[in-house]
Design a protein around this motif. Sequence first.
Motif, PDB file in Angstrom:
ATOM      1  N   UNK A   1       0.805  -1.217   0.000  1.00 26.69           N
ATOM      2  CA  UNK A   1       0.000   0.000   0.000  1.00 26.69           C
ATOM      3  C   UNK A   1       0.834   1.262   0.000  1.00 26.69           C
ATOM      4  N   UNK A   2       1.892   1.267   0.793  1.00 23.95           N
ATOM      5  CA  UNK A   2       2.697   2.483   0.918  1.00 23.95           C
ATOM      6  C   UNK A   2       3.459   2.794  -0.362  1.00 23.95           C
ATOM      7  N   UNK A   3       3.594   1.801  -1.228  1.00 23.37           N
ATOM      8  CA  UNK A   3       4.273   2.025  -2.514  1.00 23.37           C
ATOM      9  C   UNK A   3       3.327   2.525  -3.606  1.00 23.37           C
ATOM     10  N   UNK A   4       2.057   2.646  -3.325  1.00 21.36           N
ATOM     11  CA  UNK A   4       1.075   3.041  -4.342  1.00 21.36           C
ATOM     12  C   UNK A   4       0.781   4.536  -4.272  1.00 21.36           C
ATOM     13  N   UNK A   5       1.267   5.266  -5.246  1.00 25.06           N
ATOM     14  CA  UNK A   5       1.037   6.710  -5.277  1.00 25.06           C
ATOM     15  C   UNK A   5      -0.438   7.043  -5.473  1.00 25.06           C
ATOM     16  N   UNK A   6      -1.208   6.122  -6.079  1.00 25.03           N
ATOM     17  CA  UNK A   6      -2.624   6.409  -6.325  1.00 25.03           C
ATOM     18  C   UNK A   6      -3.451   6.396  -5.046  1.00 25.03           C
ATOM     19  N   UNK A   7      -2.885   5.927  -3.926  1.00 26.54           N
ATOM     20  CA  UNK A   7      -3.610   5.925  -2.653  1.00 26.54           C
ATOM     21  C   UNK A   7      -3.391   7.200  -1.853  1.00 26.54           C
ATOM     22  N   UNK A   8      -2.459   8.047  -2.304  1.00 28.10           N
ATOM     23  CA  UNK A   8      -2.170   9.272  -1.571  1.00 28.10           C
ATOM     24  C   UNK A   8      -3.374  10.205  -1.589  1.00 28.10           C
ATOM     25  N   UNK A   9      -3.548  10.920  -0.489  1.00 27.06           N
ATOM     26  CA  UNK A   9      -4.704  11.794  -0.328  1.00 27.06           C
ATOM     27  C   UNK A   9      -4.273  13.257  -0.233  1.00 27.06           C
ATOM     28  N   UNK A  10      -5.265  14.151  -0.265  1.00 33.45           N
ATOM     29  CA  UNK A  10      -4.997  15.572  -0.127  1.00 33.45           C
ATOM     30  C   UNK A  10      -4.110  16.090  -1.245  1.00 33.45           C
ATOM     31  N   UNK A  11      -3.269  17.066  -0.920  1.00 31.89           N
ATOM     32  CA  UNK A  11      -2.371  17.648  -1.928  1.00 31.89           C
ATOM     33  C   UNK A  11      -1.456  16.608  -2.548  1.00 31.89           C
ATOM     34  N   UNK A  12      -0.970  15.674  -1.733  1.00 28.92           N
ATOM     35  CA  UNK A  12      -0.056  14.660  -2.271  1.00 28.92           C
ATOM     36  C   UNK A  12      -0.735  13.837  -3.360  1.00 28.92           C
ATOM     37  N   UNK A  13      -2.003  13.525  -3.171  1.00 27.67           N
ATOM     38  CA  UNK A  13      -2.720  12.739  -4.163  1.00 27.67           C
ATOM     39  C   UNK A  13      -2.919  13.469  -5.477  1.00 27.67           C
ATOM     40  N   UNK A  14      -2.972  14.805  -5.430  1.00 28.85           N
ATOM     41  CA  UNK A  14      -3.184  15.606  -6.642  1.00 28.85           C
ATOM     42  C   UNK A  14      -1.885  16.083  -7.262  1.00 28.85           C
ATOM     43  N   UNK A  15      -0.758  15.897  -6.561  1.00 27.92           N
ATOM     44  CA  UNK A  15       0.494  16.529  -6.982  1.00 27.92           C
ATOM     45  C   UNK A  15       1.114  15.841  -8.186  1.00 27.92           C
ATOM     46  N   UNK A  16       1.611  16.637  -9.111  1.00 31.46           N
ATOM     47  CA  UNK A  16       2.243  16.107 -10.322  1.00 31.46           C
ATOM     48  C   UNK A  16       3.601  15.470 -10.027  1.00 31.46           C
ATOM     49  N   UNK A  17       4.120  15.671  -8.810  1.00 32.73           N
ATOM     50  CA  UNK A  17       5.412  15.080  -8.433  1.00 32.73           C
ATOM     51  C   UNK A  17       5.255  13.870  -7.507  1.00 32.73           C
ATOM     52  N   UNK A  18       4.054  13.339  -7.402  1.00 27.56           N
ATOM     53  CA  UNK A  18       3.801  12.352  -6.359  1.00 27.56           C
ATOM     54  C   UNK A  18       4.582  11.049  -6.529  1.00 27.56           C
ATOM     55  N   UNK A  19       4.918  10.663  -7.765  1.00 26.57           N
ATOM     56  CA  UNK A  19       5.691   9.432  -7.928  1.00 26.57           C
ATOM     57  C   UNK A  19       7.182   9.647  -7.737  1.00 26.57           C
ATOM     58  N   UNK A  20       7.610  10.897  -7.705  1.00 28.38           N
ATOM     59  CA  UNK A  20       9.003  11.213  -7.427  1.00 28.38           C
ATOM     60  C   UNK A  20       9.185  11.557  -5.953  1.00 28.38           C
ATOM     61  N   UNK A  21       8.204  12.211  -5.380  1.00 25.09           N
ATOM     62  CA  UNK A  21       8.264  12.641  -3.983  1.00 25.09           C
ATOM     63  C   UNK A  21       7.381  11.755  -3.117  1.00 25.09           C
ATOM     64  N   UNK A  22       6.100  11.964  -3.151  1.00 20.26           N
ATOM     65  CA  UNK A  22       5.170  11.170  -2.352  1.00 20.26           C
ATOM     66  C   UNK A  22       5.028  11.638  -0.918  1.00 20.26           C
ATOM     67  N   UNK A  23       5.869  12.581  -0.504  1.00 24.95           N
ATOM     68  CA  UNK A  23       5.774  13.096   0.859  1.00 24.95           C
ATOM     69  C   UNK A  23       6.240  12.084   1.895  1.00 24.95           C
ATOM     70  N   UNK A  24       6.494  12.542   3.093  1.00 25.67           N
ATOM     71  CA  UNK A  24       6.899  11.662   4.191  1.00 25.67           C
ATOM     72  C   UNK A  24       5.680  10.940   4.736  1.00 25.67           C
ATOM     73  N   UNK A  25       5.625   9.640   4.495  1.00 29.67           N
ATOM     74  CA  UNK A  25       4.520   8.846   5.053  1.00 29.67           C
ATOM     75  C   UNK A  25       4.637   8.750   6.581  1.00 29.67           C
TER      76      UNK A  25
END
Length: 404
Positions: free
Chosen positions: A341-365
């Motif tokens: 689950x933690x490897x799936x960028x499509x599960x990210x929520x809020x700004x992280x889920x909408x961010x164009x950099x989410x597969x490079x960054x993904x934010x600190x889980x």
Amino acid sequence: MSLTPPSRQHRPVRVNHHDPAQRPMIVIWESTRACQLSCRHCRAEAAPGRNPFELTTDEATKLMEEVLSFGQPAPIFIISGGDCFERDDLFEIASRGVQMGLHVAVSPSGTKKLNLDSLKKLQDVGVNVISLSLDGATKESHDGFRRVPGTFENTMAGWEAARELGMKVQLNSVVARHNVMELPDIAKLVLDHGVMTWSGFLLVPTGRGVDLGALTALECEDVLNLFYDMGETVPVKTTEGHHFRRVSIQRHVLEQAGADHVEAMKLGPLYQELRKKTEALGLIEGGRRRRPPINISSGNGFVFINHVGQVTPSGFLDVPAGNVRDSSIVDIYRNSELFNGIRRADLLEGKCGMCEYKTVCGGSRSRAYNSTGNIYAEEPLCAYQPGTFPLADRVTELFQAPGQ
């Protein structure tokens, strides 16, 4: 948009050449929580005595054998703590790991046990990389943070001893309100004494560090841009500062376009003040080749095993997916619901889920979980609003979606 670097020619971010879902790059084993320090930020809330339920010497050996079964190249195996020197069998365990073919590193605390003799013993069994922590540029600030007098001197002496032996040193520095204005001074120590890497740790609110005084999201943006500025002078990277990758991409694009990064990224007064101090210390435009951040994160190229064998995505994300005493770490890492689950960028929520950099960054889980209780929540210390970077078309040219 899913972002993957198209070539090695322009690499503001490095990508693991091996599938991080199958093989981690880094495995950290918390060998003990025993430590003679009482650091204000300690995620483990370490105590002076050892836990009787720690992994034994033979259990640690079995763990290292399983780590090898991830395949080649073998992950880097880091023995941490607490203070790993509190384990009498440290040298035996390190020797076994090296002999079986692991790249073993250690991360000790700044106590009297960190000395030339102990480091020479590690080197004699094949360990040539250590990780040290320095959270202030003076003994007053560092010792005040570590809450034990003498830790600054012990750390500096250990650093010097390691360099004398020819060992490689990674230096780690917490980035928080107490020391943010000292970051240029710490960087000057890094430049003068030499390190393999210097890692700025953006505080995660866990353990004793819950109320320590983290920076705001805007202040973090200022600090990450300062780190980028210093990249041609010192080998800086971040820990739990995944949006440094997004900053690196944006700064690279702005430089190529000849645009003003201060205006484009709306940097604040903290950046201006830190930049001025950094320039005065001669830490800008040093001519070294910039070290791009690498695209690995908790559970995705990185795995943590605590002192009693529980497997978590990182030491700052204390959610066990299993225990090495009754399950294979390879199976836990590759197949557990938590890690997948933690490897799936499509599960990210809020700004992280909408961010164009989410597969490079993904934010600190880790920070998301400790701040909200939700592993997939948005990164609390990121100020970027998705879609607002002014040269988005140039980012698209650098990083094309898979299949295009």
